[in-house]
Design an enzyme around this catalytic site. Structure first.
Site, short mmCIF file in Angstrom:
data_model
loop_
_atom_site.label_atom_id
_atom_site.label_comp_id
_atom_site.label_asym_id
_atom_site.label_seq_id
_atom_site.Cartn_x
_atom_site.Cartn_y
_atom_site.Cartn_z
N GLU A 68 0.62 -1.70 0.14
CA GLU A 68 -0.33 -0.26 0.01
C GLU A 68 0.49 1.33 -0.51
OE1 GLU A 68 -3.63 2.86 3.03
OE2 GLU A 68 -3.25 0.30 3.40
N LYS A 117 -7.79 -16.20 17.01
CA LYS A 117 -7.73 -15.36 15.87
C LYS A 117 -9.06 -14.67 15.38
CE LYS A 117 -3.86 -18.74 14.77
NZ LYS A 117 -3.02 -19.37 13.62
N ASP A 150 2.63 -14.50 13.22
CA ASP A 150 1.82 -15.73 12.39
C ASP A 150 0.41 -14.29 11.64
OD1 ASP A 150 -1.06 -17.21 11.90
OD2 ASP A 150 -0.71 -18.16 13.92
N HIS A 197 -2.58 10.76 -1.57
CA HIS A 197 -2.16 8.54 -2.20
C HIS A 197 -2.60 9.24 -3.46
CE1 HIS A 197 -3.84 5.67 0.81
NE2 HIS A 197 -4.17 6.42 1.67
#
Length: 391
Positions: free
Chosen positions: A87, A218, A292, A383
């Site tokens: 990004e 999670k 993770d 952006h």
């Protein structure tokens, strides 16, 4: 219809030859040409325990942001933070926040809690049976702790939370896990503890499951926001008015008003926390350092608090209640991930809380930078300048 299985080598499946055979298989059975994914510098022999069907790598751009100045319990001084992302503007935005907070004297970080959970559930004939079991569990905690800790050198059973529902008793076993994230460690320890419980409880247990899902592994949950999962870290700073005006072209009052308004919008939308974009910073550092990546689901939760001080400056804090990080084990020892950890002196034992403080401080920088960009109406223009990469 007959399926064609991906090739595997029974004797040693972690070789360059085995990976190449799988790439050829994919190329023969799909339209893909696997040229770039075949380029890697490490020996596949290091990968057992990290991946199956190893076929190559997915290369992701990584940049450093910083210096990030931290006045922490475990992280002290300047740090250059590795961030893996695709990004545009992300590293630049965090870098801007780091420049601002460094000029303000640095971010103070504090680890206020540290625990990893596994949450078994026991089922009884009726609620009275669950109540008797609850009383027995409390009386036998010391023996349960001994059983659990036979499986690990570093994990310690700290306490067990008890929650009643119908004829079930849900339990949350809370462990400290050293420098490992600890999900597998706590799963194994709790399994052994539950076997000891089943073999020693004098009354009938109808059923039990190793996970009753109250650890919300999670998955984000309000329970983990309140009781913590992983490291609970607070990052805070007071930003002088003049510095905000000079570097971010805004004022404490403007930032505070925008925060109040956005929190109402988040409440209306049913948002689960009041951060601006903590997942961006957490995910970028997680990928770079071999965490993770699925733990971003829990770790991105944030509790942001701000106020204009009596002196007219801006106090800002981010509390990360469920930041799950490791500096040992899992993907942290892979070559590129280890290099990124070593760049922050965060590889190996005794470093997990340090890494947690660095990530929490990084998140704070991103929250302030993006929040200010929205208020000063520089969000879209930045952006357009840095984030456009059209095929």
């Amino acid at each position: 219809m007959t399926s064609i299985k991906i090739p595997r080598q029974a004797d040693n499946d972690y070789t360059r030859e085995a990976a190449a055979e799988r790439r050829r298989f994919i190329e023969n059975n799909t339209p893909a040409i696997l040229h770039h994914t075949s380029q890697f510098s490490f020996d596949p022999n290091i990968l057992p325990g990290n991946i199956e069907n190893f076929s190559g790598v997915v290369q992701m751009p990584m940049g450093f942001a910083g210096p990030l100045l931290i006045n922490g319990e475990h992280a002290q001084g300047d740090f250059y933070v590795p961030m893996a992302t695709t990004e545009g503007t992300l590293v630049a935005s965090y870098n801007r926040g780091m420049s601002l907070t460094r000029a303000a004297g640095g971010i103070t970080t504090t680890v206020v809690d540290d625990a990893m959970q596994r949450s078994p559930v026991f089922v009884f004939a009726n609620a009275r049976g669950a109540k008797h079991f609850d009383e027995w569990m409390r009386e036998n905690f010391a023996a349960i702790k001994v059983a659990a800790e036979t499986t690990t050198n570093t994990g310690k059973l700290r306490n067990i939370e008890h929650y009643f529902a119908s004829r079930m008793l849900y339990l949350r076993f809370n462990y400290t896990t050293g420098d490992a994230a600890g999900q597998n460690m706590t799963g194994k320890a709790t399994y052994v503890a539950c076997q000891w419980i089943i073999n020693n409880y004098p009354e009938k247990i109808v059923n039990y499951y190793l996970s009753g899902n109250m650890d919300t592994d999670k998955k984000h949950s309000q329970l983990n926001t309140l009781h913590s999962r992983g490291k609970r870290v607070v990052a805070e700073i007071t930003l002088p008015r003049a510095l905000l005006q000079e570097k971010l072209r805004t004022t404490p009052e403007s930032l505070y008003q925008a925060r109040k308004t956005s929190q109402l919008g988040g409440l209306m939308a049913g948002a689960v926390h009041n951060g601006v974009h903590p997942a961006n910073g957490v995910a970028a550092v997680f990928i770079a350092t071999g965490q993770d990546e699925a733990n971003v689901a829990e770790s991105h939760a944030s509790l942001v608090f701000s106020e204009v001080t009596p002196e007219g400056d801006y106090y800002y804090s981010v509390t990360m209640p469920s930041l799950i990080v490791a500096t040992y084990g899992g993907g942290t020892g892979l070559p590129t991930q280890r290099e990124c950890l070593e760049a922050m002196d965060c590889y190996g034992t005794g470093k997990a809380r340090k890494l947690a403080e660095i990530i929490a401080a990084t998140v704070l920088c991103g929250e302030i930078s993006l929040g200010a960009a929205v208020v000063s109406e520089e969000w879209v223009s930045s952006h357009d300048e840095l984030g456009r990469n059209r095929p």
